[in-house]
Design a protein around this motif. Structure first.
Motif, short mmCIF file in Angstrom:
data_model
loop_
_atom_site.label_atom_id
_atom_site.label_comp_id
_atom_site.label_asym_id
_atom_site.label_seq_id
_atom_site.Cartn_x
_atom_site.Cartn_y
_atom_site.Cartn_z
N GLY A 12 -56.49 -84.68 9.13
CA GLY A 12 -55.41 -84.82 10.09
C GLY A 12 -55.73 -85.98 11.02
N PRO A 13 -54.94 -86.18 12.08
CA PRO A 13 -55.21 -87.29 13.00
C PRO A 13 -56.62 -87.27 13.59
N CYS A 14 -57.15 -86.09 13.87
CA CYS A 14 -58.50 -85.99 14.44
C CYS A 14 -59.55 -86.46 13.44
N GLY A 15 -59.56 -85.87 12.24
CA GLY A 15 -60.56 -86.23 11.24
C GLY A 15 -60.45 -87.67 10.79
N LEU A 16 -59.21 -88.17 10.65
CA LEU A 16 -59.04 -89.55 10.20
C LEU A 16 -59.39 -90.56 11.28
N THR A 17 -59.13 -90.22 12.54
CA THR A 17 -59.57 -91.11 13.63
C THR A 17 -61.08 -91.22 13.63
N LEU A 18 -61.75 -90.09 13.45
CA LEU A 18 -63.21 -90.10 13.40
C LEU A 18 -63.71 -90.92 12.22
N ALA A 19 -63.06 -90.74 11.06
CA ALA A 19 -63.46 -91.50 9.87
C ALA A 19 -63.29 -92.99 10.09
N ARG A 20 -62.18 -93.39 10.66
CA ARG A 20 -61.94 -94.81 10.93
C ARG A 20 -62.97 -95.37 11.90
N LEU A 21 -63.32 -94.62 12.92
CA LEU A 21 -64.33 -95.07 13.87
C LEU A 21 -65.69 -95.22 13.20
N PHE A 22 -66.05 -94.28 12.32
CA PHE A 22 -67.30 -94.41 11.57
C PHE A 22 -67.25 -95.65 10.68
N GLU A 23 -66.10 -95.89 10.08
CA GLU A 23 -65.94 -97.07 9.23
C GLU A 23 -66.19 -98.34 10.04
N CYS A 24 -65.65 -98.38 11.24
CA CYS A 24 -65.80 -99.56 12.10
C CYS A 24 -67.24 -99.73 12.57
N LYS A 25 -67.94 -98.62 12.76
CA LYS A 25 -69.29 -98.66 13.32
C LYS A 25 -70.38 -98.67 12.24
N GLY A 26 -69.97 -98.67 10.97
CA GLY A 26 -70.95 -98.72 9.89
C GLY A 26 -71.73 -97.44 9.70
N ILE A 27 -71.13 -96.30 10.04
CA ILE A 27 -71.78 -95.00 9.89
C ILE A 27 -71.26 -94.34 8.61
N ASP A 28 -72.16 -93.91 7.74
CA ASP A 28 -71.80 -93.37 6.44
C ASP A 28 -71.16 -91.98 6.59
N TYR A 29 -70.07 -91.74 5.83
CA TYR A 29 -69.32 -90.49 5.97
C TYR A 29 -68.52 -90.22 4.71
N VAL A 30 -67.99 -88.98 4.63
CA VAL A 30 -67.02 -88.60 3.62
C VAL A 30 -66.06 -87.62 4.28
N VAL A 31 -64.80 -87.64 3.85
CA VAL A 31 -63.79 -86.72 4.37
C VAL A 31 -63.37 -85.78 3.24
N TYR A 32 -63.36 -84.48 3.53
CA TYR A 32 -62.86 -83.49 2.58
C TYR A 32 -61.54 -82.93 3.11
N GLU A 33 -60.51 -82.99 2.29
CA GLU A 33 -59.16 -82.57 2.71
C GLU A 33 -58.56 -81.60 1.70
N ARG A 34 -57.92 -80.55 2.20
CA ARG A 34 -57.35 -79.53 1.32
C ARG A 34 -56.12 -80.03 0.57
N ASP A 35 -55.32 -80.94 1.15
CA ASP A 35 -54.16 -81.47 0.44
C ASP A 35 -54.58 -82.10 -0.88
N GLU A 36 -53.74 -81.98 -1.88
CA GLU A 36 -54.06 -82.51 -3.20
C GLU A 36 -54.00 -84.03 -3.25
N SER A 37 -53.19 -84.63 -2.39
CA SER A 37 -53.05 -86.07 -2.36
C SER A 37 -52.41 -86.48 -1.05
N PRO A 38 -52.40 -87.78 -0.73
CA PRO A 38 -51.73 -88.23 0.50
C PRO A 38 -50.25 -87.88 0.51
N GLU A 39 -49.63 -87.79 -0.65
CA GLU A 39 -48.20 -87.51 -0.73
C GLU A 39 -47.86 -86.07 -0.35
N SER A 40 -48.86 -85.19 -0.35
CA SER A 40 -48.61 -83.79 -0.01
C SER A 40 -48.73 -83.53 1.49
#
Length: 375
Positions: A12-40
């Protein structure tokens, strides 16, 4: 395959904001999401993003310009009326809290994150301590992962990560939303568009309310705010798939003494969806920091939706990412402790304010709400 340093549960917005910030700061991460795809992606209406919280996080993400391409400052206007349709107050013009559809905000964030960093179709079943104290994640698709230095539960109201750090459980507020949308093809659309125009309109009376909010595509999202027993709209008492039966219940049991313009909102609404409202309490904030696990957003401090939720959640992400960047991934425990101390203070304020907002939104008349927001 190397195990990422941090696992984020929820896109959601919280988890994706965190992921984007890690991406910008060079911190390794993975996101697990229950939706089957972005379209869902599930529609969540429109969100107002505040200058000193949500917008600040988007600036740090390097996404503020993209946000501004979708932001709707014209929809900051907010009208307040009674159950007869008489307007008492109109405010919010020019407020630095533009609206954006939740789907648009999510897409902006998704587009900024490498596709391989998000694992779709991973509904978390449980998070439990492993033999080495490192949390083990078990998913509904029969996969299991461990070895992360930190797991961040950004998985919402019914977080599967929360039990690792606290026994707190959301409690039903006694309130529910029934949500519908009036689209352009609806016979009532032109009437609503000419009356509400931009922004939102909130009408309060007899312990209930109706919110009309314009969406990015010009449609109007209708939220019927009711006081009802837990499960009233989900356990078979009312079948929301039966549109006519749902209309009868709303008209006879809840809005019988409201003016015809509001009854028409019921008569022309379709695709009803129930949203029972739950909350944690201020007393739930302050758990002892747990090694390798923390929470953010609704998973940490679920509150009545009074307009602050996404902004508080995105601030959680900004604060947590900043602390980890400051201390480094080899000192995550210290970063989490400092983040949680700050988060608890902000969460207590947010939950307390949301409770006050809940009380005045379900008051006998709109004056209590007017007095609260003008205080």
């Amino acid at each position: 395959m190397n195990t990422p340093v941090i696992a984020i549960i929820g896109a959601g917005p919280c988890g994706l904001t965190l992921a984007r910030l890690f991406e910008c700061k060079g911190i390794d991460y993975v996101v697990y999401e229950r939706d089957e795809s972005p379209e869902s992606n599930r529609n969540g209406g429109s969100l107002d993003i505040h200058g000193d919280t949500g917008q600040l996080a988007l600036r740090e993400c390097g996404l503020f310009d993209k946000f501004m391409q979708r932001a709707r400052y014209e929809d900051t206007v907010f009208a307040i009326a009674d159950k007869a349709g008489e307007r008492l107050l109109e405010l919010g013009q020019g407020r630095d809290a533009p609206e954006i559809d939740r789907t648009d905000l999510r897409q902006i964030l998704l587009d900024s994150i490498p596709e391989d960093k998000i694992k779709w179709g991973h509904a978390l079943k449980s998070a439990t301590p492993g033999n080495d104290k490192s949390p083990v994640l078990r998913f509904a698709n029969d996969t299991e992962f461990s070895g992360f230095k930190l797991i961040v539960g950004a998985d919402g109201a019914w977080s599967k990560v929360r039990p690792m750090v606290t026994r707190a459980t959301p409690m039903y507020t006694g309130k529910s939303f029934i949500v519908s949308t009036i689209h352009h093809a609806n016979p009532l659309y032109e009437t609503i568009a000419s009356k509400v125009k931009a922004g939102s309109s909130l009408s309060i009376g007899c312990g209930k309310y109706i919110m009309i909010q314009r969406q990015g595509d010009g449609s109007y999202r209708i939220s019927f705010g009711l006081q009802a027993p837990e499960g009233f709209f989900r356990n078979g008492s009312v079948d929301l798939q039966d549109t006519e039966a749902t209309r009868r219940v709303l008209l006879l049991q809840f809005y019988a003494d409201w003016s015809d313009e509001y009854k028409d909102l019921v008569r022309y609404s379709t695709d009803f969806c129930a949203w029972p409202l739950y909350s944690l309490s201020p007393e739930d904030m302050g758990w002892e920091s747990m090694q390798g696990v923390t929470l953010a957003g609704d998973a940490a401090h679920l509150a009545y939706p009074g307009g602050e939720g996404v902004n508080v959640a995105m601030t959680d992400s900004l604060k947590l990412a900043s602390k980890i960047a400051e201390h480094g991934v080899n000192h995550i425990a210290q970063a989490v402790q400092e983040y949680e101390a700050d988060m608890f203070s902000r969460a207590i304020d947010a939950i307390t304010e949301s409770k006050a907002m809940e009380n005045v939104m379900y008051s006998e008349n709109p004056q209590a709400f007017v007095d609260h927001i003008c205080a």
